[in-house]
Write a protein that holds these residues in place. Structure first.
Motif, PDB file in Angstrom:
ATOM      1  N   ALA A  23       5.596 -20.808 -26.891  1.00  0.00           N
ATOM      2  CA  ALA A  23       4.613 -20.444 -26.150  1.00  0.00           C
ATOM      3  C   ALA A  23       3.552 -21.589 -25.687  1.00  0.00           C
ATOM      4  CB  ALA A  23       3.660 -19.655 -27.338  1.00  0.00           C
ATOM      5  N   ASN A  51      -1.936 -18.528  -9.061  1.00  0.00           N
ATOM      6  CA  ASN A  51      -2.674 -18.776 -10.597  1.00  0.00           C
ATOM      7  C   ASN A  51      -3.582 -19.752 -10.719  1.00  0.00           C
ATOM      8  OD1 ASN A  51      -0.357 -16.923 -11.744  1.00  0.00           O
ATOM      9  ND2 ASN A  51       1.012 -18.763 -11.116  1.00  0.00           N
ATOM     10  N   CYS A  60      -7.008 -21.101 -13.404  1.00  0.00           N
ATOM     11  CA  CYS A  60      -8.004 -21.244 -14.401  1.00  0.00           C
ATOM     12  C   CYS A  60      -9.343 -21.826 -13.747  1.00  0.00           C
ATOM     13  CB  CYS A  60      -7.373 -22.037 -15.218  1.00  0.00           C
ATOM     14  SG  CYS A  60      -5.729 -21.749 -16.166  1.00  0.00           S
ATOM     15  N   ARG A 102      -5.844 -16.272 -14.478  1.00  0.00           N
ATOM     16  CA  ARG A 102      -4.755 -16.281 -15.785  1.00  0.00           C
ATOM     17  C   ARG A 102      -5.850 -16.856 -16.958  1.00  0.00           C
ATOM     18  NH1 ARG A 102       0.506 -16.804 -14.569  1.00  0.00           N
ATOM     19  NH2 ARG A 102       0.796 -16.632 -16.768  1.00  0.00           N
ATOM     20  N   GLY A 103      -6.745 -17.659 -16.759  1.00  0.00           N
ATOM     21  CA  GLY A 103      -7.550 -18.063 -18.034  1.00  0.00           C
ATOM     22  C   GLY A 103      -8.723 -19.164 -17.738  1.00  0.00           C
ATOM     23  N   GLN A 154     -11.700 -15.191 -25.143  1.00  0.00           N
ATOM     24  CA  GLN A 154     -11.591 -13.830 -25.983  1.00  0.00           C
ATOM     25  C   GLN A 154     -12.774 -13.055 -25.629  1.00  0.00           C
ATOM     26  OE1 GLN A 154     -11.082 -15.416 -29.964  1.00  0.00           O
ATOM     27  NE2 GLN A 154      -8.895 -15.631 -29.700  1.00  0.00           N
ATOM     28  N   ASP A 194      -7.966  -9.419 -18.869  1.00  0.00           N
ATOM     29  CA  ASP A 194      -6.664  -9.689 -19.477  1.00  0.00           C
ATOM     30  C   ASP A 194      -6.141 -10.979 -18.950  1.00  0.00           C
ATOM     31  OD1 ASP A 194      -4.181  -9.509 -20.297  1.00  0.00           O
ATOM     32  OD2 ASP A 194      -3.192  -8.403 -18.572  1.00  0.00           O
ATOM     33  N   ASP A 210      -4.295 -14.856 -20.085  1.00  0.00           N
ATOM     34  CA  ASP A 210      -3.316 -15.427 -20.981  1.00  0.00           C
ATOM     35  C   ASP A 210      -3.136 -16.740 -21.250  1.00  0.00           C
ATOM     36  OD1 ASP A 210      -2.339 -15.980 -18.546  1.00  0.00           O
ATOM     37  OD2 ASP A 210      -0.583 -14.512 -18.657  1.00  0.00           O
ATOM     38  N   THR A 211      -3.968 -17.525 -20.764  1.00  0.00           N
ATOM     39  CA  THR A 211      -3.785 -18.954 -20.531  1.00  0.00           C
ATOM     40  C   THR A 211      -5.118 -19.713 -20.793  1.00  0.00           C
ATOM     41  OG1 THR A 211      -2.290 -18.723 -18.679  1.00  0.00           O
ATOM     42  CG2 THR A 211      -3.335 -20.754 -18.816  1.00  0.00           C
ATOM     43  N   THR A 256      -1.958 -22.772 -24.349  1.00  0.00           N
ATOM     44  CA  THR A 256      -1.004 -22.525 -23.837  1.00  0.00           C
ATOM     45  C   THR A 256      -0.408 -23.403 -22.798  1.00  0.00           C
ATOM     46  OG1 THR A 256      -1.803 -21.184 -22.124  1.00  0.00           O
ATOM     47  CG2 THR A 256      -1.446 -19.751 -23.976  1.00  0.00           C
TER      48      THR A 256
END
Length: 228
Positions: A28, A121, A123, A158-159, A185, A190, A192-193, A211
């Motif tokens: 992961a 992508n 961040c 992505r994050g 959080q 949504d 994921d990173t 991640t």
């Protein structure tokens, strides 16, 4: 002298141990090789040892390496500060950008991302330790920026990414990493990173949910800068 392949194996073992201690699958976590100031030959060695994700801080240096390594199926990540006049080549040549910290930059990346490429992508870089010397959006301003960036059409949020201040103890290293995880959080998106963790705080970052870990020195050795 250790080879790059041996160093990669050692770092992967560190990731495995940290992940298993945290009850996470090691697969992961993506190992991102930070290759600023390194020659293209070092990246080629890293690819031969199984790495595909390459992080660069300086645009022209990265573009030169991309040209030299165009025969390899590498994923290129831009992780350095972004000037407005550099957004077009970043949008055109990179797969990921970790260092977006203001809406103007995100808008330019979206507008300049070529239609034939998948969305870029992205961040958002968070100044998690509130350092004057560091780039990044503040935690207070993060929700507004994240909502605006997530709505842009040619990038995919992505994050979050952060470069915490150095700390002496494991507990002190974990605190800002935990704060970044909690910030991600808390966003109604949504994501994921979590791009966090470098050579010195890799273990703590994995324990706090990283991640992507960005590793340079532990893979390639100490950097050699010109004229130093």
């Amino acid at each position: 002298m250790s080879t790059i392949a041996e160093n990669i194996a050692n770092v992967r073992e560190r990731i495995r141990r940290a992940a298993e201690a945290a009850g996470r699958p090691p697969e992961a976590i993506t190992l991102l090789a930070v290759s600023k100031t390194r020659p293209a030959s070092a990246i080629r060695d890293a690819w031969a040892a199984g790495l595909q994700d390459i992080g660069e801080n300086y645009l022209q240096e990265a573009l030169d390496k991309m040209a030299e390594l165009s025969d390899l199926p590498l994923r290129w990540h831009f992780i350095g500060p972004i000037q407005s006049n550099k957004t077009r080549p970043i949008a055109e040549h990179f797969d990921w950008v970790h260092s977006v910290d203001r809406l103007k930059i995100a808008q330019r990346l979206s507008d300049q991302r070529p239609e034939h490429l998948p969305p870029l992508n992205v961040c958002l870089q968070v100044n998690i330790s509130a350092e004057d010397s560091k780039s990044g959006v503040s935690l207070a301003e993060l929700p507004e920026l994240a909502a605006a960036v997530a709505a842009l059409p040619r990038i995919r949020l992505r994050g979050l990414m952060a470069i915490p201040a150095p700390a002496e103890t494991s507990e002190a290293r974990r605190a800002p990493l935990a704060a970044l995880r909690q910030a991600a959080q808390s966003l109604p998106l949504d994501l994921d990173t979590l791009s966090m963790g470098m050579s010195d705080d890799l273990t703590e970052a994995v324990q706090e949910g990283a991640t992507i870990v960005r590793i340079g020195t532990a893979l390639f050795g100490q950097r050699q800068y010109p004229n130093t």
